[in-house]
Design a protein around this motif. Structure first.
Motif, PDB file in Angstrom:
ATOM      1  N   ARG A 176      53.071  44.331  39.546  1.00  0.00           N
ATOM      2  CA  ARG A 176      52.057  45.670  39.563  1.00  0.00           C
ATOM      3  C   ARG A 176      50.724  44.521  39.204  1.00  0.00           C
ATOM      4  O   ARG A 176      49.914  45.088  39.794  1.00  0.00           O
ATOM      5  CB  ARG A 176      53.119  45.735  38.443  1.00  0.00           C
ATOM      6  N   ALA A 177      50.444  44.040  38.302  1.00  0.00           N
ATOM      7  CA  ALA A 177      50.020  43.424  37.785  1.00  0.00           C
ATOM      8  C   ALA A 177      48.711  42.491  38.806  1.00  0.00           C
ATOM      9  O   ALA A 177      47.324  42.707  39.593  1.00  0.00           O
ATOM     10  CB  ALA A 177      49.386  42.363  37.056  1.00  0.00           C
ATOM     11  N   VAL A 178      49.794  41.629  39.914  1.00  0.00           N
ATOM     12  CA  VAL A 178      48.786  41.126  41.039  1.00  0.00           C
ATOM     13  C   VAL A 178      48.258  41.788  42.335  1.00  0.00           C
ATOM     14  O   VAL A 178      47.359  41.660  42.338  1.00  0.00           O
ATOM     15  CB  VAL A 178      50.151  39.522  41.569  1.00  0.00           C
ATOM     16  N   ALA A 179      49.378  42.570  41.868  1.00  0.00           N
ATOM     17  CA  ALA A 179      48.765  43.626  42.928  1.00  0.00           C
ATOM     18  C   ALA A 179      47.392  44.275  43.195  1.00  0.00           C
ATOM     19  O   ALA A 179      47.011  44.587  43.789  1.00  0.00           O
ATOM     20  CB  ALA A 179      49.640  44.584  43.382  1.00  0.00           C
ATOM     21  N   GLU A 180      47.460  44.948  41.450  1.00  0.00           N
ATOM     22  CA  GLU A 180      46.554  45.666  41.202  1.00  0.00           C
ATOM     23  C   GLU A 180      45.018  44.452  41.570  1.00  0.00           C
ATOM     24  O   GLU A 180      44.450  44.928  41.608  1.00  0.00           O
ATOM     25  CB  GLU A 180      46.116  46.181  39.619  1.00  0.00           C
ATOM     26  N   HIS A 181      45.334  43.228  41.136  1.00  0.00           N
ATOM     27  CA  HIS A 181      43.997  42.385  41.067  1.00  0.00           C
ATOM     28  C   HIS A 181      43.929  42.385  42.341  1.00  0.00           C
ATOM     29  O   HIS A 181      42.167  42.721  42.232  1.00  0.00           O
ATOM     30  CB  HIS A 181      44.210  41.432  40.373  1.00  0.00           C
TER      31      HIS A 181
END
Lengths: 308, 794
Positions: free
Chosen positions: A251-256
């Motif tokens: 989720r964090a990677v995608a958001e980034h």
């Protein structure tokens, strides 16, 4: 909706085509006609007015799918005039470049894929098209030829901007080479479009390789329809390397990636903000699927059950 | 036993020709030596034409003529007002109609300013590129509220403002209703409708036969007979010299009822140049050269009692009529009248203002403004229910007109200039059936809470609507038994895919005891039948169908009279069955109808004075007022918050259009209407920028729903026959399209309930993934383009 007058020729060999391309047309633009699924409508709208149209459809040597093995592994070679539907149904593509096989059904509609070519789509370099983003994720090499000679350009250096590529005016894309996917790799393609077959509002392609303990050793994440050209999310990929992917990380990677690494425009179908929202969701889902496919592939090889 | 064909799902008789590609459409008409027309169109929405230089184009090889307004002689005049305003007290109406080619001023993008005639369309378009049109661009206005501002760019300089019309209709006492109300809700509601986008664009082909002095015109019109009249009058020909044929047409949906300048220019060019001339509209120009529908902005109030009963509705709305208003007030009158729906609304005060804008012309498109009205009342009811804590279906139940109230006189003038009167119906039965079929109670009580608990956004909604259909003035039909025993039927209406060749054959077959396959129908050919008005307002089955019925009944009488003499048996003992007339139960007495037809047309000998030859009759049907069809649509749909797409999970229709002639054809009408309704609700949008340039002028951007966007539709039919016509039928052509926008708004709102900020309401159509995203993320960044876009749409 009828095209402006143009000269037309239909060479039967690449050399002949390159010769014509080199000679050009003294006054007007020269266009190569591949599947014609973008060029012909543009000509009918008189948005494109080539003086000379070089039809590549009779050049048999451009239409084949081949594989070969070298020290590093198998290589898939697609002639530029391979129809998208032929690639879609090719067992070699399914085996060696499953990401491409998964993406092809999202390219417009069956009838369009029956005419549309792999090379035509790449040379056209529409940032909303599927194949450029897929080639970026596959680290594909574009083979370009002209009367001056031949060169190979990495997908990452090939797409330069909106409908803009590394092709020189006298050059032609003749083939695309893709290194076979590793047996322990997982990949996924997904896009969101208004209707089935439409240009995507946003799309994402992901590839992941994991260690036996689930540590990520290789990642690719690319997007379509979120900038002037297909985008590779290098920072997002870095965030995955050396990690054991879990939901929160993905989720964090995608958001980034969606917040920092793309530059989506607004049009009448989607605002920039909505495209970022879509890109985040797509990145998360494609990465999660790629990870679970990679995990499954590992399980299969660990137990000696790798199917090939 | 006489066989009854009405009510059977007879496969369509015309489908073989259509599916094998053998049906003739206008562009299929082979014309030896035909010339082709291309129009030069304005690139600006508003501007003054400084000059048009045609000389270079005229010199090009293969070019036969390049013409501007100056060259048109008496054709250079504003077109007719096709529908005058209805007789409503205090009505204000400024008629402004377009000329075939614009002169001096252009008022919307795509308005034709010149034309090229050449050996082929290719050459015509090449020459078009060489016509130099110098237009001084002027400020343009498209937003309805902005267009009424004092300093707004004026569409017609000779008018004091962009106000095209204003009409108020009211009944009961709104002020009193408002005073007595426990709740008054007030909403600004925007409903936008789009382009009809028929599969076949418009087209006209014409041949002038110099020796016969006969003009033949093939035209994609819904109204061939009025078109013939207009062509004859303008070109100075007798009506008998002009034959207009509306052959197979790939969808009409309303815009083909218009009379366009090109329908006059093409026949005129054929006469002037002495060559056949053809113009086929392409998809690009159809977004400008064919009329469309667009936005209304409603400021609506509803006064209710605590128990949910409506006391009154007040509505003030703006209607975009585009650059001209040749079709009068039909669309906003439909909105005004249809708003009342199936409900008992004691007080109603409605006023609309039609606004000229620098956009293409607005005229009826399937639903023809009814969508807008239904959206307003249904949204008001949904929101009133929420505020009063009453279930959304229950509040409708409490307000429906009871079956014993018919005929319901609404005290409003409808589009047919008569008092809007609901002839018959059973609205509670429609609502209850729809609620039952979709499983409303169970979904609300059990399924929805479970789905929500699982994190899924699934909503349910139910809306109702009426459709005033089958209006006058009249249509006619001629029925003749031929010597072969086959039956020839001719009627004046055009047909655009409604299945008339089958349903009218069924109507005739029932009276004559023949198989519908032996009935050959000709429609839309003025040489075959030259009285009538056209196909519009869901009136084909009602008005032309009953004319066919009346003519067939008359032929039946002639058959019985003659057979009675021939068989020496009383008429009441005779039956018509299997293509023969016989004494009931005595097949040995049978006379084939063909043989009887020959006996009715003796070639020698004498007949009784006053005898009419043959077994033929012509009859007309003109209803006093229209019939009112009604229905309820219900849907369950899921919203994916990540993709912001809406997926219909179930779609239920319960519809009542009186007697059903052919259930399969009716089903097809429903499916097509709902598909267009879904397009309107979620996919299609005519987006204009600040310069009033269309941003969605191709099928890449104007998104028609495809097969995968339309769910399986579960349809059910109730039949309360209309007392206003012998067949008991009501129109059904537009019904499917009418309530879908209201339904989508309600179902998406319900799916998102709990996820939206308090007070967030869906107040406009079309929806889209972008709009769903904005509903869910009201604080997200907005770009300039999107602000502009939204300001426009709202």
């Amino acid at each position: 909706m009828k095209p402006a007058p143009f000269r037309y020729c239909a060479p039967e060999t690449v050399d002949e085509a390159l010769e014509l391309l080199a000679t050009g047309d003294p006054e007007d633009e020269v266009k190569l006609l591949a599947g014609g699924q973008s060029l012909v409508p543009a000509m009918n709208f008189r948005l494109a007015r080539p003086g000379l149209l070089i039809d590549l459809n009779r050049i048999a040597e451009l239409a084949s799918i081949a594989t070969r093995d070298d020290a590093e592994g198998s290589i898939l070679r697609l002639g530029a005039m391979v129809r998208q539907s032929a690639a879609e149904h090719s067992p070699d593509v399914a085996r060696l470049a499953p990401l491409m096989g998964e993406a092809l059904p999202s390219v417009a509609h069956t009838q369009i894929r029956n005419r549309g070519t792999v090379g035509g789509s790449l040379a056209h370099a529409d940032p909303a098209a599927e194949l450029p983003a897929v080639m970026l994720a596959l680290d594909a090499r574009m083979h370009l030829r002209s009367v001056r000679g031949e060169r190979a350009v990495d997908a990452g250096d090939f797409f330069l901007g909106l409908f803009e590529t590394a092709l020189e005016p006298d050059e032609m894309l003749t083939a695309i080479e893709i290194d076979a996917a590793s047996a322990v790799e997982g990949s996924c393609f997904e896009e969101v479009s208004r209707r089935r077959g439409d240009y995507a509002l946003a799309g994402a392609a992901a590839r992941v390789r994991l260690d036996a303990d689930g540590t990520c050793r290789f990642a690719r994440l690319t997007f379509l329809s979120v900038a002037d050209l297909p985008v590779r999310a290098l920072e997002a990929e870095q965030m995955l390397l050396g990690e054991r992917p879990h939901d929160e990380l993905l989720r964090a990677v995608a958001e980034h990636a969606a917040r920092r690494e793309i530059d989506p425009g607004s049009d009448i179908h989607a605002s920039s903000a909505f495209r970022r929202h879509l890109a985040a969701g797509l990145a998360r889902r494609t990465l999660a699927t790629a990870v679970s496919r990679a995990t499954a592939a590992h399980g299969a090889t660990d137990h000696g059950g790798a199917s090939s | 036993m006489e066989t009854r064909w009405i009510g059977r799902s007879l496969p369509r008789l015309e489908d073989e020709r259509l599916l094998r590609g053998r049906a003739q459409f206008v562009d299929d008409v082979a014309l030896h030596g035909a010339l082709h027309v291309a129009f030069v169109r304005s690139p600006f929405a508003h501007g003054r034409i400084r000059s048009i230089d045609t000389s270079a184009a005229a010199r090009m090889p293969g070019v036969h003529a390049v013409l501007t307004a100056e060259d048109l002689g008496r054709l250079d005049a504003p077109g007719p007002v096709l529908v005058p305003p209805p007789p409503i007290d205090g009505i204000e109406f400024h008629a402004r109609t377009p000329a075939p080619l614009a002169r001096e001023v252009v008022r919307h993008v795509g308005e034709a300013v010149a034309l090229v005639v050449a050996d082929s369309r290719y050459l015509a378009e090449d020459a078009r590129d060489e016509v130099f049109v110098d237009i001084e661009p002027m400020p343009a206005v498209g937003d309805l509220e902005a267009a009424l501002a004092e300093d707004a760019p004026r569409v017609h300089q000779d008018l004091p403002s962009n106000l095209a019309a204003r009409t108020r209709q009211s009944r009961g006492d709104w002020e009193e209703a408002r005073r007595a109300a426990d709740l008054v809700i007030e909403r600004r509601l925007v409903y936008d409708h789009g382009a009809s986008a028929p599969m076949e664009n418009r087209g006209v082909a014409a041949v002038w036969d110099e020796r016969a002095e006969q003009l033949t015109v093939w035209d994609t019109t819904q109204a061939p007979i009025p078109v013939r009249g207009a062509i004859a009058a303008t070109l100075g020909l007798s009506e008998s010299q002009v034959r207009v044929i509306a052959p197979f047409i790939g969808g009409g949906f309303g815009p083909k009822i218009m009379f366009y300048g090109d329908e006059l220019l093409v026949p005129w060019l054929a006469m002037r140049l002495g060559r056949p001339v053809k113009w086929i509209e392409d998809r690009e120009e159809s977004f400008f050269s064919t009329t469309q529908e667009r936005s209304q902005i409603h400021h609506a109030e509803m006064a209710l009692r605590r128990d949910g009963r409506i006391l009154g509705v007040r509505d003030r709305f703006l209607h975009d009529t585009g650059a001209y208003d040749p079709y009068g007030l039909t669309v906003p009158i439909n909105s005004q009248c249809t708003l009342l729906g199936c409900y008992d609304v004691p007080a109603y005060d409605s006023e609309f203002t039609c606004v000229f804008t620098h956009r293409p012309i607005v005229t009826p498109y399937r639903g023809a403004g009814r969508q807008h009205g239904v959206f307003v009342i249904e949204r008001l009811l949904d929101h009133a229910a929420d505020e009063l804590g009453i279930d959304r279906v229950e509040i409708r139940r409490r307000n429906l007109l009871h079956p014993d109230r018919f005929p319901v006189r609404q005290g409003l003038i409808y589009q047919d200039f008569t008092e809007l009167t609901y002839d018959s119906g059973d609205y509670p039965a429609l609502l209850e059936r729809a609620a039952e079929e979709i499983g409303y109670e169970r979904f609300r009580a059990e399924e929805q809470p479970e789905l929500r608990a699982a994190g899924r956004l699934v909503g349910i909604a139910l809306v109702t609507y009426v459709e005033g259909t089958g209006i006058g003035p009249y249509e006619g039909a001629r029925v003749r038994v031929e010597a072969s025993g086959r039956v020839a039927v001719a009627t004046g209406v055009g047909t655009q895919g409604q299945g008339h060749f089958t349903s009218f054959a069924q109507v005739v077959a029932d009276q004559l005891g023949v198989h519908p396959g032996d009935v050959r129908l000709v429609t839309g050919d003025t040489q075959e039948f030259h009285w009538g008005t056209g196909t519009f307002a869901s009136r084909g089955a009602v008005v032309a169908g009953n004319a066919c019925h009346a003519a067939a009944l008359e032929v039946r009488r002639k058959i019985l009279r003659l057979a009675s003499q021939e068989l020496e048996a009383p008429e009441e003992d005779l039956e018509l069955t299997g293509g023969v007339v016989q004494v009931r139960g005595a097949p040995q007495s049978a006379i084939p109808l063909g043989e009887l037809a020959q006996r009715a047309n003796p070639l020698r000998g004498a007949v009784e004075p006053g005898t009419e030859p043959g077994l033929e009759a012509t009859s007309y049907f003109g209803p006093a007022t229209g019939t009112t069809a009604a229905g309820a649509h219900a849907m369950i749909a899921e919203v994916d918050p990540e993709t912001c797409k809406v997926t219909p999970l179930r779609y239920v229709v319960v519809h009542d259009c009186g007697t059903v002639l052919n259930p399969m054809i009716l089903e097809g009408q429903m499916h097509g209407g709902i598909a267009q309704g879904i397009g309107n609700a979620f996919f299609e949008e005519l987006v204009f920028d600040d310069q009033q340039q269309l941003q969605s002028g191709s099928f890449m951007d104007y998104l028609l729903p495809t097969a995968t966007d339309v769910p399986a539709i579960e349809s059910h039919h109730l039949e309360t026959p209309s007392p206003l016509n012998p067949l008991g039928v009501k129109g059904a052509g537009e019904a499917g399209a009418i309530p879908v926008g209201a339904l989508y708004a309600a179902v998406v709102e319900d799916a998102l309930s709990g996820r939206l900020e308090p007070g967030t309401r869906i107040d406009s159509i079309p929806l889209s993934p972008e709009r769903v995203y904005r509903l869910l993320h009201p604080d997200s960044e907005h770009t300039a383009e999107n602000e502009g876009h939204e300001g426009d749409a709202r």
